[in-house]
Motif scaffolding. Structure first.
Motif, PDB file in Angstrom:
ATOM      1  N   GLN A  50       0.837  -1.212   0.000  1.00 42.79           N
ATOM      2  CA  GLN A  50       0.000   0.000   0.000  1.00 42.79           C
ATOM      3  C   GLN A  50       0.869   1.258   0.000  1.00 42.79           C
ATOM      4  O   GLN A  50       0.607   2.208  -0.735  1.00 42.79           O
ATOM      5  CB  GLN A  50      -0.877   0.019   1.256  1.00 42.79           C
ATOM      6  CG  GLN A  50      -2.074  -0.891   1.202  1.00 42.79           C
ATOM      7  CD  GLN A  50      -2.875  -0.829   2.502  1.00 42.79           C
ATOM      8  OE1 GLN A  50      -2.827   0.152   3.234  1.00 42.79           O
ATOM      9  NE2 GLN A  50      -3.592  -1.888   2.798  1.00 42.79           N
ATOM     10  N   ILE A  51       1.888   1.232   0.826  1.00 42.63           N
ATOM     11  CA  ILE A  51       2.772   2.410   0.929  1.00 42.63           C
ATOM     12  C   ILE A  51       3.529   2.620  -0.383  1.00 42.63           C
ATOM     13  O   ILE A  51       3.635   3.754  -0.875  1.00 42.63           O
ATOM     14  CB  ILE A  51       3.739   2.256   2.120  1.00 42.63           C
ATOM     15  CG1 ILE A  51       2.956   2.417   3.434  1.00 42.63           C
ATOM     16  CG2 ILE A  51       4.869   3.282   2.064  1.00 42.63           C
ATOM     17  CD1 ILE A  51       3.721   2.031   4.676  1.00 42.63           C
ATOM     18  N   MET A  52       4.002   1.537  -0.993  1.00 48.60           N
ATOM     19  CA  MET A  52       4.718   1.649  -2.268  1.00 48.60           C
ATOM     20  C   MET A  52       3.814   2.234  -3.350  1.00 48.60           C
ATOM     21  O   MET A  52       4.250   3.066  -4.139  1.00 48.60           O
ATOM     22  CB  MET A  52       5.246   0.275  -2.714  1.00 48.60           C
ATOM     23  CG  MET A  52       6.407  -0.252  -1.903  1.00 48.60           C
ATOM     24  SD  MET A  52       7.800   0.878  -1.722  1.00 48.60           S
ATOM     25  CE  MET A  52       8.341   1.079  -3.400  1.00 48.60           C
ATOM     26  N   GLN A  54       1.298   4.227  -2.911  1.00 44.42           N
ATOM     27  CA  GLN A  54       1.119   5.669  -2.628  1.00 44.42           C
ATOM     28  C   GLN A  54       2.354   6.462  -3.020  1.00 44.42           C
ATOM     29  O   GLN A  54       2.242   7.580  -3.524  1.00 44.42           O
ATOM     30  CB  GLN A  54       0.822   5.862  -1.150  1.00 44.42           C
ATOM     31  CG  GLN A  54      -0.593   5.463  -0.792  1.00 44.42           C
ATOM     32  CD  GLN A  54      -1.096   6.220   0.410  1.00 44.42           C
ATOM     33  OE1 GLN A  54      -0.593   7.287   0.741  1.00 44.42           O
ATOM     34  NE2 GLN A  54      -2.075   5.672   1.077  1.00 44.42           N
ATOM     35  N   CYS A  55       3.521   5.883  -2.771  1.00 40.69           N
ATOM     36  CA  CYS A  55       4.765   6.578  -3.118  1.00 40.69           C
ATOM     37  C   CYS A  55       4.880   6.755  -4.633  1.00 40.69           C
ATOM     38  O   CYS A  55       5.272   7.814  -5.125  1.00 40.69           O
ATOM     39  CB  CYS A  55       5.983   5.814  -2.590  1.00 40.69           C
ATOM     40  SG  CYS A  55       6.128   5.881  -0.792  1.00 40.69           S
ATOM     41  N   ARG A  56       4.513   5.698  -5.374  1.00 40.35           N
ATOM     42  CA  ARG A  56       4.562   5.776  -6.847  1.00 40.35           C
ATOM     43  C   ARG A  56       3.569   6.831  -7.356  1.00 40.35           C
ATOM     44  O   ARG A  56       3.892   7.631  -8.225  1.00 40.35           O
ATOM     45  CB  ARG A  56       4.247   4.405  -7.460  1.00 40.35           C
ATOM     46  CG  ARG A  56       5.493   3.509  -7.572  1.00 40.35           C
ATOM     47  CD  ARG A  56       5.221   2.309  -8.459  1.00 40.35           C
ATOM     48  NE  ARG A  56       4.372   1.341  -7.789  1.00 40.35           N
ATOM     49  CZ  ARG A  56       4.816   0.317  -7.058  1.00 40.35           C
ATOM     50  NH1 ARG A  56       6.111   0.135  -6.907  1.00 40.35           N
ATOM     51  NH2 ARG A  56       3.996  -0.522  -6.472  1.00 40.35           N
ATOM     52  N   ASN A  58       2.492   9.353  -5.704  1.00 43.09           N
ATOM     53  CA  ASN A  58       3.019  10.647  -5.278  1.00 43.09           C
ATOM     54  C   ASN A  58       4.096  11.143  -6.239  1.00 43.09           C
ATOM     55  O   ASN A  58       4.159  12.329  -6.560  1.00 43.09           O
ATOM     56  CB  ASN A  58       3.588  10.489  -3.871  1.00 43.09           C
ATOM     57  CG  ASN A  58       3.681  11.811  -3.157  1.00 43.09           C
ATOM     58  OD1 ASN A  58       4.682  12.483  -3.301  1.00 43.09           O
ATOM     59  ND2 ASN A  58       2.642  12.179  -2.438  1.00 43.09           N
ATOM     60  N   THR A  59       4.930  10.228  -6.717  1.00 45.01           N
ATOM     61  CA  THR A  59       6.010  10.590  -7.652  1.00 45.01           C
ATOM     62  C   THR A  59       5.423  11.044  -8.985  1.00 45.01           C
ATOM     63  O   THR A  59       5.888  12.010  -9.568  1.00 45.01           O
ATOM     64  CB  THR A  59       6.939   9.383  -7.894  1.00 45.01           C
ATOM     65  OG1 THR A  59       7.317   8.863  -6.627  1.00 45.01           O
ATOM     66  CG2 THR A  59       8.173   9.772  -8.677  1.00 45.01           C
TER      67      THR A  59
ATOM     68  N   PHE B  28      13.324   0.541  -1.004  1.00 40.97           N
ATOM     69  CA  PHE B  28      12.337   1.200  -0.129  1.00 40.97           C
ATOM     70  C   PHE B  28      11.333   0.189   0.406  1.00 40.97           C
ATOM     71  O   PHE B  28      10.900   0.285   1.563  1.00 40.97           O
ATOM     72  CB  PHE B  28      11.626   2.336  -0.873  1.00 40.97           C
ATOM     73  CG  PHE B  28      10.881   3.255   0.064  1.00 40.97           C
ATOM     74  CD1 PHE B  28      11.572   4.120   0.900  1.00 40.97           C
ATOM     75  CD2 PHE B  28       9.496   3.232   0.142  1.00 40.97           C
ATOM     76  CE1 PHE B  28      10.903   4.936   1.789  1.00 40.97           C
ATOM     77  CE2 PHE B  28       8.818   4.047   1.035  1.00 40.97           C
ATOM     78  CZ  PHE B  28       9.528   4.909   1.854  1.00 40.97           C
ATOM     79  N   GLN B  58       1.296   5.764   7.034  1.00 41.12           N
ATOM     80  CA  GLN B  58       1.441   5.955   5.587  1.00 41.12           C
ATOM     81  C   GLN B  58       2.053   7.321   5.283  1.00 41.12           C
ATOM     82  O   GLN B  58       2.927   7.436   4.417  1.00 41.12           O
ATOM     83  CB  GLN B  58       0.080   5.794   4.911  1.00 41.12           C
ATOM     84  CG  GLN B  58      -0.446   4.371   5.105  1.00 41.12           C
ATOM     85  CD  GLN B  58      -1.407   3.916   4.035  1.00 41.12           C
ATOM     86  OE1 GLN B  58      -1.486   4.492   2.975  1.00 41.12           O
ATOM     87  NE2 GLN B  58      -2.134   2.851   4.313  1.00 41.12           N
ATOM     88  N   PHE B  61       5.840   7.212   5.992  1.00 41.20           N
ATOM     89  CA  PHE B  61       6.682   6.577   4.972  1.00 41.20           C
ATOM     90  C   PHE B  61       6.696   7.365   3.656  1.00 41.20           C
ATOM     91  O   PHE B  61       7.699   7.343   2.932  1.00 41.20           O
ATOM     92  CB  PHE B  61       6.270   5.112   4.768  1.00 41.20           C
ATOM     93  CG  PHE B  61       6.831   4.213   5.828  1.00 41.20           C
ATOM     94  CD1 PHE B  61       8.193   3.966   5.907  1.00 41.20           C
ATOM     95  CD2 PHE B  61       6.010   3.628   6.787  1.00 41.20           C
ATOM     96  CE1 PHE B  61       8.726   3.150   6.899  1.00 41.20           C
ATOM     97  CE2 PHE B  61       6.532   2.812   7.781  1.00 41.20           C
ATOM     98  CZ  PHE B  61       7.899   2.572   7.843  1.00 41.20           C
ATOM     99  N   ILE B  62       5.618   8.063   3.358  1.00 41.50           N
ATOM    100  CA  ILE B  62       5.632   8.925   2.157  1.00 41.50           C
ATOM    101  C   ILE B  62       6.648  10.062   2.364  1.00 41.50           C
ATOM    102  O   ILE B  62       7.397  10.423   1.456  1.00 41.50           O
ATOM    103  CB  ILE B  62       4.216   9.465   1.847  1.00 41.50           C
ATOM    104  CG1 ILE B  62       3.348   8.322   1.318  1.00 41.50           C
ATOM    105  CG2 ILE B  62       4.263  10.593   0.823  1.00 41.50           C
ATOM    106  CD1 ILE B  62       1.878   8.625   1.241  1.00 41.50           C
ATOM    107  N   TRP B  65      10.042   8.597   1.930  1.00 39.68           N
ATOM    108  CA  TRP B  65      10.281   8.407   0.489  1.00 39.68           C
ATOM    109  C   TRP B  65      10.755   9.709  -0.164  1.00 39.68           C
ATOM    110  O   TRP B  65      11.689   9.726  -0.960  1.00 39.68           O
ATOM    111  CB  TRP B  65       8.996   7.904  -0.161  1.00 39.68           C
ATOM    112  CG  TRP B  65       8.970   7.908  -1.667  1.00 39.68           C
ATOM    113  CD1 TRP B  65       8.467   8.882  -2.475  1.00 39.68           C
ATOM    114  CD2 TRP B  65       9.468   6.889  -2.540  1.00 39.68           C
ATOM    115  NE1 TRP B  65       8.607   8.530  -3.788  1.00 39.68           N
ATOM    116  CE2 TRP B  65       9.221   7.314  -3.857  1.00 39.68           C
ATOM    117  CE3 TRP B  65      10.094   5.655  -2.333  1.00 39.68           C
ATOM    118  CZ2 TRP B  65       9.569   6.561  -4.964  1.00 39.68           C
ATOM    119  CZ3 TRP B  65      10.455   4.898  -3.452  1.00 39.68           C
ATOM    120  CH2 TRP B  65      10.194   5.351  -4.753  1.00 39.68           C
TER     121      TRP B  65
END
Lengths: 178, 187
Positions: A50-52, A54-56, A58-59, B28, B58, B61-62, B65
């Protein structure tokens, strides 16, 4: 009191390993140090994915996020600037609206006399010339014609005598007739 | 001591992988897997509710990142993560306070009520009492107590994570224990 406050931290700093506040907390020590909280089943298995995600996400959104942030940063200032502009415009319009005559006079003052005269002559067509001529030609009808009556009405005794003399009328004849 | 050195070496390797665009996502993912539980429980003890803790974790971690490229390896990775987690948790509580438009004390009572109503709390009455006592502590003492009592974190590491002195942390922990003991005695 102040001395006691100074002593306690000193003791804690110099006796790091041995000093333990829990020694003075018998009730707290009886409670098991287990974790009473729980999470839904499989929560930690899914959290990294889930976090990955969201990070993608976000990018990908990074440029628009920056733009939005910049917009949000200046938004209050923009609103304030627009408010000031509206207030200034309304004040200006109100002031201008209160003195229109001054405005027209100031404009007229800048026009040369020759131009004004030419404008009047050019606009003479708007006047009814034939109506003006009729007024001039029929002046008799307009003026009062019964002048003698007017003279008599306003005349004094001397004027009556002069009238009788000029017309050879005898006053005794008038008395006889009366 | 050797375990700490191993962990530091493993973190350094993760950071190296993260700085390589080809292995960035994988690194990550490994970092999240490694630290998610520690961060989650730290956050959960501050915000109490699972859903709230999930949102905060969440966000943590964002943030990691986004900022991991700027991380200076002068401090340890997990103390840096703890610092972000504590800050995010406190920001969340402040936001909650603003949304509820009530004083901080009332937010604490709301958290206490949440604790009792939560289906993700398996503690008995005594453990509930202990959590109630912790919730009544001032913000800083609560964080220090949780890190020291439950996480058994060293004062030196806490000082690094919370950007304060070891002496101040010891004093905070001492006051927190005294207040909790007093609460338990009265209740």
């Amino acid at each position: 009191m102040t001395g006691k406050r100074n002593i306690e931290p000193e003791k804690s700093n110099t006796d790091t390993d041995r000093w333990n506040p829990l020694d003075d907390a018998p009730l707290l020590r009886t409670i098991p140090k287990s974790n009473p909280f729980t999470v839904p089943e499989g929560y930690f298995d899914n959290l990294p994915s889930q976090i990955m995600a969201q990070c993608r996400e976000n990018t990908k959104r990074m440029p628009s996020v920056n733009y939005n942030r910049a917009f949000l940063l200046f938004k209050p200032q923009s609103i304030f600037a627009v408010l000031i502009a509206v207030i200034a415009l309304s004040v200006y319009l109100r002031r201008e609206g209160n003195k229109p005559l001054e405005k027209y006079e100031s404009i007229a003052a800048t026009i040369p006399d020759s131009v004004l005269m030419a404008s009047v002559q050019n606009n003479i067509a708007y006047v009814d010339v034939s109506a003006l001529e009729n007024m001039v030609n029929n002046q008799d009808e307009v003026l009062p014609v019964n002048i003698p009556d007017a003279d008599i009405q306003d005349s004094s005794g001397g004027q009556i005598i002069n009238y009788l003399i000029n017309n050879n009328i005898d006053a005794s004849d008038i008395e006889k007739e009366l | 001591m050797a375990a700490e050195e191993d962990e530091a070496a493993a973190d350094a390797a993760l950071l190296k992988q993260f700085r390589n665009p080809d292995t960035r996502n994988l690194a990550f993912h490994q970092l999240v897997t490694k630290y998610q539980k520690r961060i989650y429980w730290q956050v959960r003890r501050i915000v109490i509710d699972h859903e709230d803790a999930n949102d905060v974790v969440q966000n943590v971690f964002i943030k990691v990142w986004k900022n991991l490229d700027n991380f200076k390896e002068s401090s340890r990775l997990y103390t840096w993560l703890y610092r972000i987690a504590v800050n995010e948790s406190l920001t969340f509580l402040k936001q909650k306070k603003l949304n509820m438009f009530v004083s901080f004390e009332k937010v604490e009572f709301a958290l206490s009520r949440k604790l009792r109503d939560s289906s993700y709390f398996k503690g008995d009455e005594v453990e509930k009492k202990l959590q109630d006592a912790i919730l009544r502590l001032p913000e800083k003492q609560r964080i220090v107590f949780n890190l020291k009592y439950f996480e058994e974190m060293k004062y030196e590491e806490m000082a690094e994570a919370l950007d304060t002195s070891v002496g101040a942390l010891k004093a905070s922990f001492h006051h927190a224990v005294k207040k909790i003991e007093e609460f338990l005695r009265k209740n």
